[in-house]
Design a protein around this motif. Sequence first.
Motif, PDB file in Angstrom:
ATOM      1  N   LYS A  65     -44.142  -6.363  15.831  1.00 21.36           N
ATOM      2  CA  LYS A  65     -43.370  -7.135  16.811  1.00 21.36           C
ATOM      3  C   LYS A  65     -42.189  -6.331  17.357  1.00 21.36           C
ATOM      4  O   LYS A  65     -41.621  -5.468  16.676  1.00 21.36           O
ATOM      5  CB  LYS A  65     -42.868  -8.421  16.160  1.00 21.36           C
ATOM      6  CG  LYS A  65     -41.998  -8.204  14.932  1.00 21.36           C
ATOM      7  CD  LYS A  65     -41.605  -9.542  14.311  1.00 21.36           C
ATOM      8  CE  LYS A  65     -40.720  -9.314  13.073  1.00 21.36           C
ATOM      9  NZ  LYS A  65     -40.331 -10.588  12.457  1.00 21.36           N
ATOM     10  N   ASN A  66     -41.870  -6.609  18.617  1.00 23.55           N
ATOM     11  CA  ASN A  66     -40.770  -5.948  19.332  1.00 23.55           C
ATOM     12  C   ASN A  66     -40.964  -4.434  19.420  1.00 23.55           C
ATOM     13  O   ASN A  66     -39.998  -3.674  19.434  1.00 23.55           O
ATOM     14  CB  ASN A  66     -39.417  -6.258  18.671  1.00 23.55           C
ATOM     15  CG  ASN A  66     -39.109  -7.743  18.654  1.00 23.55           C
ATOM     16  OD1 ASN A  66     -39.410  -8.447  19.620  1.00 23.55           O
ATOM     17  ND2 ASN A  66     -38.517  -8.211  17.568  1.00 23.55           N
ATOM     18  N   ASP A  67     -42.254  -4.013  19.470  1.00 24.23           N
ATOM     19  CA  ASP A  67     -42.586  -2.588  19.585  1.00 24.23           C
ATOM     20  C   ASP A  67     -41.969  -1.737  18.481  1.00 24.23           C
ATOM     21  O   ASP A  67     -41.656  -0.569  18.672  1.00 24.23           O
ATOM     22  CB  ASP A  67     -42.143  -2.031  20.955  1.00 24.23           C
ATOM     23  CG  ASP A  67     -42.994  -2.574  22.086  1.00 24.23           C
ATOM     24  OD1 ASP A  67     -44.155  -2.916  21.818  1.00 24.23           O
ATOM     25  OD2 ASP A  67     -42.488  -2.657  23.221  1.00 24.23           O
ATOM     26  N   GLU A  68     -41.829  -2.336  17.300  1.00 24.85           N
ATOM     27  CA  GLU A  68     -41.322  -1.587  16.147  1.00 24.85           C
ATOM     28  C   GLU A  68     -42.484  -0.854  15.482  1.00 24.85           C
ATOM     29  O   GLU A  68     -43.527  -1.450  15.202  1.00 24.85           O
ATOM     30  CB  GLU A  68     -40.666  -2.535  15.157  1.00 24.85           C
ATOM     31  CG  GLU A  68     -40.143  -1.839  13.901  1.00 24.85           C
ATOM     32  CD  GLU A  68     -39.628  -2.837  12.879  1.00 24.85           C
ATOM     33  OE1 GLU A  68     -39.378  -2.404  11.730  1.00 24.85           O
ATOM     34  OE2 GLU A  68     -39.496  -4.035  13.207  1.00 24.85           O
ATOM     35  N   PHE A  69     -42.305   0.452  15.228  1.00 21.86           N
ATOM     36  CA  PHE A  69     -43.372   1.236  14.612  1.00 21.86           C
ATOM     37  C   PHE A  69     -43.307   1.111  13.095  1.00 21.86           C
ATOM     38  O   PHE A  69     -42.250   1.273  12.489  1.00 21.86           O
ATOM     39  CB  PHE A  69     -43.250   2.713  15.009  1.00 21.86           C
ATOM     40  CG  PHE A  69     -44.263   3.607  14.338  1.00 21.86           C
ATOM     41  CD1 PHE A  69     -45.599   3.578  14.714  1.00 21.86           C
ATOM     42  CD2 PHE A  69     -43.891   4.459  13.302  1.00 21.86           C
ATOM     43  CE1 PHE A  69     -46.548   4.384  14.098  1.00 21.86           C
ATOM     44  CE2 PHE A  69     -44.826   5.278  12.681  1.00 21.86           C
ATOM     45  CZ  PHE A  69     -46.153   5.231  13.086  1.00 21.86           C
TER      46      PHE A  69
END
Length: 292
Positions: A65-69
């Motif tokens: 989520k939220n482009d978290e790697f």
Amino acid sequence: MHKYLKAIGFSVLNKNDDLEVLLTDIVNKYDRKKVAFTDDGRQFVEFTKEYSADTGIKVCGEYIKNDEFRMEYYFPYLNGSQISSTEEIIIERKSDKEAYICACDDMRLGITLIFHLINTGDYLEAKNKKLDDRHIAAVSLSALSNEGKIILPVLHSENHVMERQKKVQKRTALIMAARNGDEEAIENLTADDMNTFNEVSDRAKNEDLYSIVDNCFMPYGFGTDIYSIIADIEGFEESVNSYTGEELCKLNLSCNDVNIDVCINKKDLLGEPAVGRRFKGIIWLQGEVMYR
């Protein structure tokens, strides 16, 4: 910390702080990024950063989520520079992560080569295009080593070299026939192995083992992709890890006509490499598959 990081020049990393800084740097300042989708629809992300010619680290994981790697795993690699085999390749996913092990039956070695796939992103991308293992044209083998030594070659006459090539061709043909169920070929291979064992046992009483055995490639320990090898050096080059300044040695090897590139930290290599000499060591075998 990955056991073979020191092979590409990271021998003094702190297991916690230094490694975390290094991996974060790779994700933020990568040289290449590959995005593909897995069989279950998850997004697989592969970050690659080079630290010397053809060597580096790959960090693999997925975006949440939220482009978290979120990192799943990482590993050091060496890109091979030669075509090693064009035999059929079987690729299987590891049970615990989106990483793959490959198997290849190469008649020249007479064993099943098992190696770690280093271009997972390319493989998943090919699967998304409906390409399967039958579309693999070739594999380029490479390896990392944490211990090795240079040994002298065995001097052979021209007649011996020609005779050896004939024996290799004959054995390759027998192995292919045995794979197809030829019982006579299986019996001949068994007899050849027994004769070889007896000959080596007799010669070992008066000769050094390394003057009897030119090359060898055999599984080592409990790791499926770890091997003990003795191979001829056909070329080599030295480089420096740009992050740590440690010196590396990349060897172009040939074992029974199978080409493999090996990278080793120079301080872990005993002896001076030279074309015509041999390398003896323990390697972690990797491979890059290429598609038609």
